[in-house]
Motif scaffolding. Sequence first.
Motif, PDB file in Angstrom:
ATOM      1  N   ARG A   1       6.633  -6.316  -3.030  1.00 49.05           N
ATOM      2  CA  ARG A   1       5.521  -5.370  -3.225  1.00 49.05           C
ATOM      3  C   ARG A   1       4.181  -6.092  -3.297  1.00 49.05           C
ATOM      4  O   ARG A   1       3.192  -5.661  -2.702  1.00 49.05           O
ATOM      5  CB  ARG A   1       5.718  -4.563  -4.497  1.00 49.05           C
ATOM      6  CG  ARG A   1       6.740  -3.482  -4.386  1.00 49.05           C
ATOM      7  CD  ARG A   1       6.860  -2.762  -5.694  1.00 49.05           C
ATOM      8  NE  ARG A   1       6.515  -1.372  -5.488  1.00 49.05           N
ATOM      9  CZ  ARG A   1       6.783  -0.428  -6.368  1.00 49.05           C
ATOM     10  NH1 ARG A   1       7.362  -0.730  -7.499  1.00 49.05           N
ATOM     11  NH2 ARG A   1       6.433   0.811  -6.119  1.00 49.05           N
TER      12      ARG A   1
ATOM     13  N   GLN B   1       3.258  -7.518   0.135  1.00 54.45           N
ATOM     14  CA  GLN B   1       2.796  -6.426   1.005  1.00 54.45           C
ATOM     15  C   GLN B   1       1.387  -5.994   0.622  1.00 54.45           C
ATOM     16  O   GLN B   1       0.535  -5.783   1.484  1.00 54.45           O
ATOM     17  CB  GLN B   1       3.769  -5.239   0.927  1.00 54.45           C
ATOM     18  CG  GLN B   1       3.375  -4.055   1.777  1.00 54.45           C
ATOM     19  CD  GLN B   1       3.372  -4.375   3.260  1.00 54.45           C
ATOM     20  OE1 GLN B   1       4.136  -5.207   3.723  1.00 54.45           O
ATOM     21  NE2 GLN B   1       2.500  -3.720   4.003  1.00 54.45           N
ATOM     22  N   LEU B   2       1.128  -5.885  -0.659  1.00 57.81           N
ATOM     23  CA  LEU B   2      -0.201  -5.500  -1.138  1.00 57.81           C
ATOM     24  C   LEU B   2      -1.245  -6.520  -0.669  1.00 57.81           C
ATOM     25  O   LEU B   2      -2.309  -6.147  -0.164  1.00 57.81           O
ATOM     26  CB  LEU B   2      -0.180  -5.404  -2.658  1.00 57.81           C
ATOM     27  CG  LEU B   2      -1.447  -4.881  -3.284  1.00 57.81           C
ATOM     28  CD1 LEU B   2      -1.186  -3.546  -3.943  1.00 57.81           C
ATOM     29  CD2 LEU B   2      -1.955  -5.852  -4.314  1.00 57.81           C
TER      30      LEU B   2
ATOM     31  N   PRO C   1      -6.271  -1.083  -1.534  1.00 51.98           N
ATOM     32  CA  PRO C   1      -5.051  -0.771  -2.290  1.00 51.98           C
ATOM     33  C   PRO C   1      -5.233   0.468  -3.160  1.00 51.98           C
ATOM     34  O   PRO C   1      -6.338   0.791  -3.589  1.00 51.98           O
ATOM     35  CB  PRO C   1      -4.839  -2.010  -3.152  1.00 51.98           C
ATOM     36  CG  PRO C   1      -6.188  -2.605  -3.305  1.00 51.98           C
ATOM     37  CD  PRO C   1      -6.941  -2.278  -2.052  1.00 51.98           C
ATOM     38  N   ARG C   2      -4.136   1.134  -3.406  1.00 54.36           N
ATOM     39  CA  ARG C   2      -4.145   2.276  -4.311  1.00 54.36           C
ATOM     40  C   ARG C   2      -3.864   1.776  -5.728  1.00 54.36           C
ATOM     41  O   ARG C   2      -3.169   0.785  -5.918  1.00 54.36           O
ATOM     42  CB  ARG C   2      -3.097   3.305  -3.889  1.00 54.36           C
ATOM     43  CG  ARG C   2      -3.424   3.972  -2.558  1.00 54.36           C
ATOM     44  CD  ARG C   2      -2.469   5.115  -2.214  1.00 54.36           C
ATOM     45  NE  ARG C   2      -1.119   4.976  -2.718  1.00 54.36           N
ATOM     46  CZ  ARG C   2      -0.091   4.477  -2.031  1.00 54.36           C
ATOM     47  NH1 ARG C   2      -0.268   4.057  -0.801  1.00 54.36           N
ATOM     48  NH2 ARG C   2       1.124   4.407  -2.577  1.00 54.36           N
TER      49      ARG C   2
ATOM     50  N   GLU D   1      -0.228   1.278  -6.580  1.00 51.50           N
ATOM     51  CA  GLU D   1       0.374   0.042  -6.063  1.00 51.50           C
ATOM     52  C   GLU D   1       0.093  -1.131  -7.006  1.00 51.50           C
ATOM     53  O   GLU D   1       0.964  -1.961  -7.247  1.00 51.50           O
ATOM     54  CB  GLU D   1      -0.181  -0.289  -4.678  1.00 51.50           C
ATOM     55  CG  GLU D   1       0.198   0.690  -3.597  1.00 51.50           C
ATOM     56  CD  GLU D   1      -0.548   0.440  -2.299  1.00 51.50           C
ATOM     57  OE1 GLU D   1       0.082   0.589  -1.235  1.00 51.50           O
ATOM     58  OE2 GLU D   1      -1.749   0.089  -2.338  1.00 51.50           O
TER      59      GLU D   1
END
Length: 182
Positions: free
Chosen positions: A35, A38-39, A49-50, A53
């Motif tokens: 994760r 990927q971020l 980014p959110r 996330e």
Amino acid sequence: FLDTYDALRRESYPGLVETLALAAQSLPQPQLQGRLQQLCREVQGGSQPRVAELYAVRSLFRGSPLGLSKLQVSHVRALSRVLFLTPHLPAFLLRRRLRSHVLEIQQLDRALLRLGLAQLREEELRAACYLRGLNSTHLEVWECRAWLEHWLGLSCKLEASEASLLANTMVLLSLNYGRAKA
């Protein structure tokens, strides 16, 4: 002057994201490792980014290697530059000052959330964004308000042990925000 100081601060941003991506490779939890990688790839690719996330990987920033007390000294120095703190101190002082500064911002965030963003004048709103890593000089007021809402949505949920995430979030949320206008 704000643009000049921000340019100096932003010089550290790509290197900080790269350091996070490299550190993610040595994390013991494969799912969270993926994760975070990927971020970082998304941010390096120009995406924003959110908050969800970032919040999902918060546990990685409590201990080794991403906790504030475990970060590489070069990473701590770069984060200090982002916050306009002198990076020319011994590592233990850098870490203490960085932690203190980030936690102070978090306390301000909690007070700001109680007050409400609608109470801020335009200058105060822009100054709040700038303090948190975003150069707001070329953004519309609504863009500043939206960014600050996202920031507060994360900051006010984090614990003191996750100060490293908050410091790195200054980079992750600011790097590509308003890119077309900058």
